[in-house]
Design a protein around this motif. Structure first.
Motif, PDB file in Angstrom:
ATOM      1  N   TRP A  66      43.420  40.485  50.739  1.00 47.95           N
ATOM      2  CA  TRP A  66      42.595  39.609  49.897  1.00 47.95           C
ATOM      3  C   TRP A  66      43.354  39.292  48.605  1.00 47.95           C
ATOM      4  O   TRP A  66      44.172  38.400  48.586  1.00 47.95           O
ATOM      5  CB  TRP A  66      41.230  40.237  49.643  1.00 47.95           C
ATOM      6  CG  TRP A  66      40.222  39.290  49.045  1.00 47.95           C
ATOM      7  CD1 TRP A  66      39.610  39.388  47.843  1.00 47.95           C
ATOM      8  CD2 TRP A  66      39.721  38.085  49.646  1.00 47.95           C
ATOM      9  NE1 TRP A  66      38.760  38.323  47.630  1.00 47.95           N
ATOM     10  CE2 TRP A  66      38.807  37.512  48.726  1.00 47.95           C
ATOM     11  CE3 TRP A  66      39.965  37.430  50.850  1.00 47.95           C
ATOM     12  CZ2 TRP A  66      38.130  36.312  48.974  1.00 47.95           C
ATOM     13  CZ3 TRP A  66      39.297  36.240  51.110  1.00 47.95           C
ATOM     14  CH2 TRP A  66      38.392  35.691  50.189  1.00 47.95           C
ATOM     15  N   ASN A  67      43.096  40.027  47.520  1.00 52.25           N
ATOM     16  CA  ASN A  67      43.780  39.741  46.267  1.00 52.25           C
ATOM     17  C   ASN A  67      45.214  40.274  46.289  1.00 52.25           C
ATOM     18  O   ASN A  67      45.515  41.251  46.964  1.00 52.25           O
ATOM     19  CB  ASN A  67      43.030  40.371  45.092  1.00 52.25           C
ATOM     20  CG  ASN A  67      41.696  39.700  44.835  1.00 52.25           C
ATOM     21  OD1 ASN A  67      41.494  38.528  45.157  1.00 52.25           O
ATOM     22  ND2 ASN A  67      40.768  40.437  44.255  1.00 52.25           N
ATOM     23  N   CYS A  69      49.658  39.294  46.194  1.00 54.57           N
ATOM     24  CA  CYS A  69      50.595  38.330  46.774  1.00 54.57           C
ATOM     25  C   CYS A  69      51.852  39.035  47.261  1.00 54.57           C
ATOM     26  O   CYS A  69      52.427  39.867  46.550  1.00 54.57           O
ATOM     27  CB  CYS A  69      50.965  37.265  45.728  1.00 54.57           C
ATOM     28  SG  CYS A  69      51.962  35.903  46.365  1.00 54.57           S
ATOM     29  N   THR A 201      34.503  37.476  46.506  1.00 51.53           N
ATOM     30  CA  THR A 201      34.755  38.185  47.756  1.00 51.53           C
ATOM     31  C   THR A 201      34.828  37.184  48.900  1.00 51.53           C
ATOM     32  O   THR A 201      34.473  36.007  48.758  1.00 51.53           O
ATOM     33  CB  THR A 201      33.640  39.198  48.040  1.00 51.53           C
ATOM     34  OG1 THR A 201      32.396  38.480  48.217  1.00 51.53           O
ATOM     35  CG2 THR A 201      33.493  40.185  46.896  1.00 51.53           C
ATOM     36  N   SER A 205      32.192  34.105  47.971  1.00 51.28           N
ATOM     37  CA  SER A 205      32.827  33.071  47.147  1.00 51.28           C
ATOM     38  C   SER A 205      32.264  31.694  47.468  1.00 51.28           C
ATOM     39  O   SER A 205      31.787  31.423  48.577  1.00 51.28           O
ATOM     40  CB  SER A 205      34.340  33.068  47.376  1.00 51.28           C
ATOM     41  OG  SER A 205      34.661  32.608  48.678  1.00 51.28           O
ATOM     42  N   ASP A 278      45.326  35.748  36.335  1.00 49.29           N
ATOM     43  CA  ASP A 278      44.920  36.734  37.348  1.00 49.29           C
ATOM     44  C   ASP A 278      43.867  37.697  36.811  1.00 49.29           C
ATOM     45  O   ASP A 278      43.067  38.249  37.579  1.00 49.29           O
ATOM     46  CB  ASP A 278      46.164  37.508  37.814  1.00 49.29           C
ATOM     47  CG  ASP A 278      45.843  38.623  38.784  1.00 49.29           C
ATOM     48  OD1 ASP A 278      45.360  38.334  39.888  1.00 49.29           O
ATOM     49  OD2 ASP A 278      46.081  39.791  38.422  1.00 49.29           O
ATOM     50  N   PRO A 282      41.634  36.132  40.184  1.00 48.74           N
ATOM     51  CA  PRO A 282      42.731  36.858  40.844  1.00 48.74           C
ATOM     52  C   PRO A 282      43.644  35.974  41.693  1.00 48.74           C
ATOM     53  O   PRO A 282      43.199  34.994  42.300  1.00 48.74           O
ATOM     54  CB  PRO A 282      41.995  37.876  41.712  1.00 48.74           C
ATOM     55  CG  PRO A 282      40.684  38.084  41.033  1.00 48.74           C
ATOM     56  CD  PRO A 282      40.328  36.744  40.455  1.00 48.74           C
ATOM     57  N   ASN A 284      45.156  34.899  44.770  1.00 50.94           N
ATOM     58  CA  ASN A 284      44.563  35.057  46.097  1.00 50.94           C
ATOM     59  C   ASN A 284      44.940  33.860  46.956  1.00 50.94           C
ATOM     60  O   ASN A 284      44.522  32.723  46.669  1.00 50.94           O
ATOM     61  CB  ASN A 284      43.036  35.173  45.971  1.00 50.94           C
ATOM     62  CG  ASN A 284      42.357  35.491  47.290  1.00 50.94           C
ATOM     63  OD1 ASN A 284      42.506  34.777  48.263  1.00 50.94           O
ATOM     64  ND2 ASN A 284      41.577  36.560  47.310  1.00 50.94           N
ATOM     65  N   SER A 289      43.675  30.335  44.798  1.00 49.51           N
ATOM     66  CA  SER A 289      43.177  30.373  43.426  1.00 49.51           C
ATOM     67  C   SER A 289      44.141  29.679  42.470  1.00 49.51           C
ATOM     68  O   SER A 289      45.336  29.530  42.752  1.00 49.51           O
ATOM     69  CB  SER A 289      42.951  31.819  42.988  1.00 49.51           C
ATOM     70  OG  SER A 289      44.164  32.558  43.041  1.00 49.51           O
TER      71      SER A 289
END
Length: 391
Positions: A66-67, A69, A201, A205, A278, A282, A284, A289
């Motif tokens: 998820w969050n 990179c 989430t 979201s 971030d 975050p 994502n 994002s």
């Protein structure tokens, strides 16, 4: 033999205004290399050697849940960024032909022609994305995934192109900021039924909620699609960032080396800005994002600047050939490895005996290398016969 170009010589760089940047093809090929099998080579090397650096690289060859990179999360936006970089060079021929500086200054008939070309390319990419998703398996409308990587590339490239053709550079940058800030504010302040506002989430979201409401067929993750409707909007900003970079290189306001320095400084600034954002939005990839656009955009500019410096400015080009093979037929090889062509069968037919003589991690490495060898041989045949899939 590698040919070196003196970075103070202006002629080779000026010629690039009307020629294809080799660094773009090489970077596109480098980007696609990991998708078509490079990741498996890294995983096999990590398993075989157990070296900490290889283990770290192996981790980087996976998407984050998820969050956060990883390098693998950067592959898709880097490809879209590269598409943006190429736009000032491809569309710029029309600008030169009519002696204008911006797309909005083109004659209406010329812009109409460009729009038709852009719409055609976008529709083809959307269709090919559906094919990759199994359109012709005929599993039913409800089991068909309509969102796709190729579809997002087509849509984001198209809308970034519309902005490029209808506004000057200052207004293009305003659009860039408006998209990122607007998306950020919408994701933070627009409430989602049952979850409220600011829920980032997978289930709660705004992006996921809109996918469940309006995206037809099957979602990638049941409640969410990483190539969904709302998150395609900030992907336009990724394309615009590529356009800004391509415009900067094409305009040649500075010497090539100074241009590289500026790009590297800009990349550092965007990475830091992405890390700052971030804290409230975050980084994502699945939500694409605004912080992700800035953070990965910074790395994309850095990759391009280094490839441009090494290949087009300094002239070290021989090593790029395998990447150029991939980059000049990137969409075709992507379609092929996604199921159109069974390279694994061919690799096993040719190298199966050698692979079977080994065992364990070394066998996995041979299998991964043989697969890449077959794919490169396929691309070489296409390249030698000047067969390219142009969309």
């Amino acid at each position: 033999m590698t040919t070196k170009i003196n970075p103070t010589q202006a002629l080779p760089i000026k010629a690039q205004q009307s020629q294809r940047l080799l660094s773009l093809d090489a970077l596109r090929g480098f980007d696609m290399f990991w998708i078509i099998g490079g990741e498996h080579i890294i995983h096999a090397l990590a398993e075989l050697t157990g070296w900490p650096v290889m283990n770290w690289l192996s981790v980087q060859m996976h998407h984050t849940v998820w969050n956060g990179c990883t390098f693998y999360d950067m592959i898709f936006p880097l490809f879209l960024f590269i598409s943006g970089v190429s736009m000032p060079f491809s569309f710029g021929r029309k600008f030169t032909e009519f002696g204008v500086g911006y797309g909005f200054q083109l004659p209406a008939a010329v812009k109409k022609q460009l729009y038709k070309t852009m719409i055609r390319r976008t529709l083809i990419l959307i269709f090919l994305g559906l094919v990759v998703n199994g359109l012709f398996k005929f599993n039913g409308y409800e089991n068909t995934r309509f969102a796709s990587v190729l579809g997002r590339i087509g849509l984001a490239w198209f809308f970034a192109g519309l902005i490029y053709l209808n506004f000057d550079l200052r207004k293009q940058m305003i659009w860039f900021c408006f998209i990122l800030i607007g998306y950020w504010l919408a994701m933070i302040f627009v409430p989602v039924p049952g979850f409220g506002a600011g829920n980032l989430t997978m289930e709660g979201s705004l992006e996921s909620y809109i996918d469940r409401l309006f995206l037809p067929g099957r979602l990638h993750s049941k409640v969410h699609d990483p190539e969904g409707i709302l998150s395609t909007i900030p992907a336009i900003a990724t394309g615009l960032l590529g356009i800004f970079t391509g415009t900067f290189i094409k305009d040649q306001r500075f010497s090539p080396l100074r241009s590289v320095y500026f790009l590297l400084l800009l990349s550092l600034g965007l990475i830091l800005l992405g890390l700052l954002l971030d804290l409230s939005f975050p980084i994502n990839k699945r939500l694409w994002s605004s912080s992700f656009v800035l953070f990965v955009g910074g790395y994309s500019i850095a990759f391009f600047a280094l490839f441009y410096l090494i290949i087009d400015v300094l002239g070290f080009q021989t090593w790029t050939f395998p990447f150029v093979l991939i980059g000049t037929n990137s969409i075709l090889i992507y379609l092929a490895v996604e199921g159109v062509v069974n390279f694994g069968y061919t690799a096993n037919f040719i190298f199966g005996g050698l692979i079977n003589l080994s065992s364990g991690p070394f066998s996995d490495l041979l299998r991964a290398v043989s697969l890449m060898a077959v794919e490169l041989a396929f691309l070489y045949l296409l390249y030698k016969n000047k067969i390219f899939l142009r969309i």
